[in-house]
Design a protein around this motif. Sequence first.
Motif, PDB file in Angstrom:
ATOM      1  N   TRP A  62      82.233 -24.334  39.966  1.00 35.37           N
ATOM      2  CA  TRP A  62      80.855 -24.794  40.112  1.00 35.37           C
ATOM      3  C   TRP A  62      80.715 -25.944  41.105  1.00 35.37           C
ATOM      4  CZ3 TRP A  62      80.885 -29.848  38.726  1.00 35.37           C
ATOM      5  CH2 TRP A  62      81.899 -30.255  37.862  1.00 35.37           C
ATOM      6  N   VAL A  63      81.826 -26.474  41.603  1.00 35.91           N
ATOM      7  CA  VAL A  63      81.770 -27.614  42.524  1.00 35.91           C
ATOM      8  C   VAL A  63      81.296 -27.119  43.889  1.00 35.91           C
ATOM      9  CG1 VAL A  63      83.095 -29.407  43.667  1.00 35.91           C
ATOM     10  CG2 VAL A  63      83.605 -28.802  41.306  1.00 35.91           C
ATOM     11  N   GLY A  64      80.198 -27.691  44.356  1.00 34.54           N
ATOM     12  CA  GLY A  64      79.629 -27.312  45.652  1.00 34.54           C
ATOM     13  C   GLY A  64      78.599 -28.338  46.077  1.00 34.54           C
ATOM     14  N   LYS A  65      77.699 -27.963  46.971  1.00 31.94           N
ATOM     15  CA  LYS A  65      76.722 -28.900  47.521  1.00 31.94           C
ATOM     16  C   LYS A  65      75.799 -29.462  46.444  1.00 31.94           C
ATOM     17  CE  LYS A  65      76.657 -27.012  52.142  1.00 31.94           C
ATOM     18  NZ  LYS A  65      75.888 -26.362  53.184  1.00 31.94           N
ATOM     19  N   ARG A  66      75.349 -28.623  45.531  1.00 32.57           N
ATOM     20  CA  ARG A  66      74.460 -29.109  44.479  1.00 32.57           C
ATOM     21  C   ARG A  66      75.180 -30.117  43.589  1.00 32.57           C
ATOM     22  NH1 ARG A  66      71.789 -24.125  41.637  1.00 32.57           N
ATOM     23  NH2 ARG A  66      70.698 -25.808  40.566  1.00 32.57           N
ATOM     24  N   PHE A  67      76.478 -29.915  43.366  1.00 28.64           N
ATOM     25  CA  PHE A  67      77.247 -30.862  42.564  1.00 28.64           C
ATOM     26  C   PHE A  67      77.286 -32.225  43.234  1.00 28.64           C
ATOM     27  CE2 PHE A  67      81.408 -32.968  42.340  1.00 28.64           C
ATOM     28  CZ  PHE A  67      81.337 -33.434  41.045  1.00 28.64           C
ATOM     29  N   TYR A  68      77.472 -32.278  44.550  1.00 25.01           N
ATOM     30  CA  TYR A  68      77.576 -33.558  45.248  1.00 25.01           C
ATOM     31  C   TYR A  68      76.267 -34.330  45.184  1.00 25.01           C
ATOM     32  CZ  TYR A  68      82.000 -31.788  46.841  1.00 25.01           C
ATOM     33  OH  TYR A  68      83.263 -31.282  46.876  1.00 25.01           O
ATOM     34  N   VAL A  69      75.141 -33.640  45.269  1.00 26.76           N
ATOM     35  CA  VAL A  69      73.843 -34.308  45.136  1.00 26.76           C
ATOM     36  C   VAL A  69      73.737 -34.908  43.735  1.00 26.76           C
ATOM     37  CG1 VAL A  69      71.347 -33.931  45.055  1.00 26.76           C
ATOM     38  CG2 VAL A  69      72.722 -32.861  46.853  1.00 26.76           C
ATOM     39  N   PHE A  70      74.099 -34.142  42.718  1.00 26.34           N
ATOM     40  CA  PHE A  70      74.073 -34.635  41.338  1.00 26.34           C
ATOM     41  C   PHE A  70      75.043 -35.803  41.160  1.00 26.34           C
ATOM     42  CE2 PHE A  70      75.826 -34.420  37.005  1.00 26.34           C
ATOM     43  CZ  PHE A  70      74.675 -34.701  36.284  1.00 26.34           C
ATOM     44  N   TYR A  71      76.230 -35.711  41.738  1.00 29.36           N
ATOM     45  CA  TYR A  71      77.264 -36.746  41.623  1.00 29.36           C
ATOM     46  C   TYR A  71      76.774 -38.068  42.216  1.00 29.36           C
ATOM     47  CZ  TYR A  71      81.972 -38.783  42.176  1.00 29.36           C
ATOM     48  OH  TYR A  71      83.077 -39.585  42.122  1.00 29.36           O
ATOM     49  N   VAL A  72      76.194 -38.024  43.407  1.00 23.33           N
ATOM     50  CA  VAL A  72      75.672 -39.240  44.037  1.00 23.33           C
ATOM     51  C   VAL A  72      74.515 -39.797  43.207  1.00 23.33           C
ATOM     52  CG1 VAL A  72      74.457 -40.120  46.076  1.00 23.33           C
ATOM     53  CG2 VAL A  72      76.450 -38.642  46.346  1.00 23.33           C
ATOM     54  N   PHE A  73      73.644 -38.929  42.707  1.00 24.75           N
ATOM     55  CA  PHE A  73      72.527 -39.371  41.873  1.00 24.75           C
ATOM     56  C   PHE A  73      73.023 -40.091  40.623  1.00 24.75           C
ATOM     57  CE2 PHE A  73      69.612 -38.468  38.327  1.00 24.75           C
ATOM     58  CZ  PHE A  73      68.484 -39.130  38.779  1.00 24.75           C
ATOM     59  N   VAL A  74      74.009 -39.523  39.933  1.00 24.61           N
ATOM     60  CA  VAL A  74      74.552 -40.144  38.719  1.00 24.61           C
ATOM     61  C   VAL A  74      75.215 -41.480  39.051  1.00 24.61           C
ATOM     62  CG1 VAL A  74      76.327 -39.904  36.925  1.00 24.61           C
ATOM     63  CG2 VAL A  74      74.785 -38.019  37.417  1.00 24.61           C
ATOM     64  N   LEU A  75      75.951 -41.540  40.153  1.00 21.28           N
ATOM     65  CA  LEU A  75      76.575 -42.814  40.541  1.00 21.28           C
ATOM     66  C   LEU A  75      75.524 -43.892  40.817  1.00 21.28           C
ATOM     67  CD1 LEU A  75      79.483 -41.735  42.911  1.00 21.28           C
ATOM     68  CD2 LEU A  75      79.652 -42.691  40.613  1.00 21.28           C
ATOM     69  N   LEU A  76      74.468 -43.536  41.535  1.00 20.09           N
ATOM     70  CA  LEU A  76      73.439 -44.525  41.854  1.00 20.09           C
ATOM     71  C   LEU A  76      72.662 -44.955  40.611  1.00 20.09           C
ATOM     72  CD1 LEU A  76      72.088 -43.100  45.233  1.00 20.09           C
ATOM     73  CD2 LEU A  76      73.550 -45.095  44.873  1.00 20.09           C
ATOM     74  N   VAL A  77      72.316 -44.010  39.751  1.00 25.09           N
ATOM     75  CA  VAL A  77      71.601 -44.347  38.515  1.00 25.09           C
ATOM     76  C   VAL A  77      72.489 -45.200  37.608  1.00 25.09           C
ATOM     77  CG1 VAL A  77      70.643 -43.375  36.377  1.00 25.09           C
ATOM     78  CG2 VAL A  77      70.009 -42.414  38.588  1.00 25.09           C
ATOM     79  N   GLY A  78      73.776 -44.849  37.505  1.00 26.97           N
ATOM     80  CA  GLY A  78      74.704 -45.643  36.691  1.00 26.97           C
ATOM     81  C   GLY A  78      74.859 -47.050  37.216  1.00 26.97           C
ATOM     82  N   ALA A  79      74.976 -47.187  38.530  1.00 25.43           N
ATOM     83  CA  ALA A  79      75.103 -48.519  39.129  1.00 25.43           C
ATOM     84  C   ALA A  79      73.825 -49.327  38.914  1.00 25.43           C
ATOM     85  CB  ALA A  79      75.411 -48.395  40.615  1.00 25.43           C
ATOM     86  N   PHE A  80      72.665 -48.687  39.091  1.00 20.77           N
ATOM     87  CA  PHE A  80      71.395 -49.379  38.877  1.00 20.77           C
ATOM     88  C   PHE A  80      71.246 -49.807  37.416  1.00 20.77           C
ATOM     89  CE2 PHE A  80      66.896 -49.257  37.690  1.00 20.77           C
ATOM     90  CZ  PHE A  80      66.406 -50.266  38.513  1.00 20.77           C
ATOM     91  N   ALA A  81      71.606 -48.918  36.488  1.00 23.51           N
ATOM     92  CA  ALA A  81      71.505 -49.252  35.062  1.00 23.51           C
ATOM     93  C   ALA A  81      72.437 -50.410  34.708  1.00 23.51           C
ATOM     94  CB  ALA A  81      71.829 -48.028  34.214  1.00 23.51           C
ATOM     95  N   CYS A  82      73.632 -50.392  35.243  1.00 27.87           N
ATOM     96  CA  CYS A  82      74.594 -51.467  34.979  1.00 27.87           C
ATOM     97  C   CYS A  82      74.072 -52.792  35.508  1.00 27.87           C
ATOM     98  CB  CYS A  82      75.937 -51.117  35.598  1.00 27.87           C
ATOM     99  SG  CYS A  82      77.191 -52.370  35.336  1.00 27.87           S
ATOM    100  N   HIS A  83      73.532 -52.769  36.702  1.00 31.06           N
ATOM    101  CA  HIS A  83      73.025 -54.005  37.306  1.00 31.06           C
ATOM    102  C   HIS A  83      71.751 -54.490  36.614  1.00 31.06           C
ATOM    103  CE1 HIS A  83      75.628 -54.872  40.740  1.00 31.06           C
ATOM    104  NE2 HIS A  83      75.929 -53.591  40.644  1.00 31.06           N
TER     105      HIS A  83
END
Length: 143
Positions: free
Chosen positions: A49-70
Amino acid sequence: AGPRPPRSGPGARSPTRLRRRGWRAGAMLAWGNAPTDEAGHYVNKNVNWVGKRFYVFYVFVLLVGAFACHSVLVGPLLTPEQGWTLVHVVHGLVNFTVMHYVTGVPADLDNDEFYSLSWWEQLDDGVPWTSKKRNLIIIPVAL
């Protein structure tokens, strides 16, 4: 009641492994109806299942996680530098555990073909420096 595992031969299962993994969970797929490719190898649903849609989701989760932490921790408890350090340490621990430490597949659908391989080794059949693996290395560094 479902199919029984073979008692001997190449598809045989040890009683200990059957009890530990719960052989009924994927019995229909694991013994006879599992999807295969042209060469007869089992399709690894753990990584296909790893492909382009996964990378968009991965970056989104990283940014949301970083924002939530901060938003929660930076200010009253941590400085911005400590907040980013916390984000990177948590990301590294989670990725190491999920990608490199845990082996096998979550559902027993592959007749133990991938049982001893980590998720990183299963990705692209273990070929190093593919585009998928490069992206998984570059995205966290770029963020």
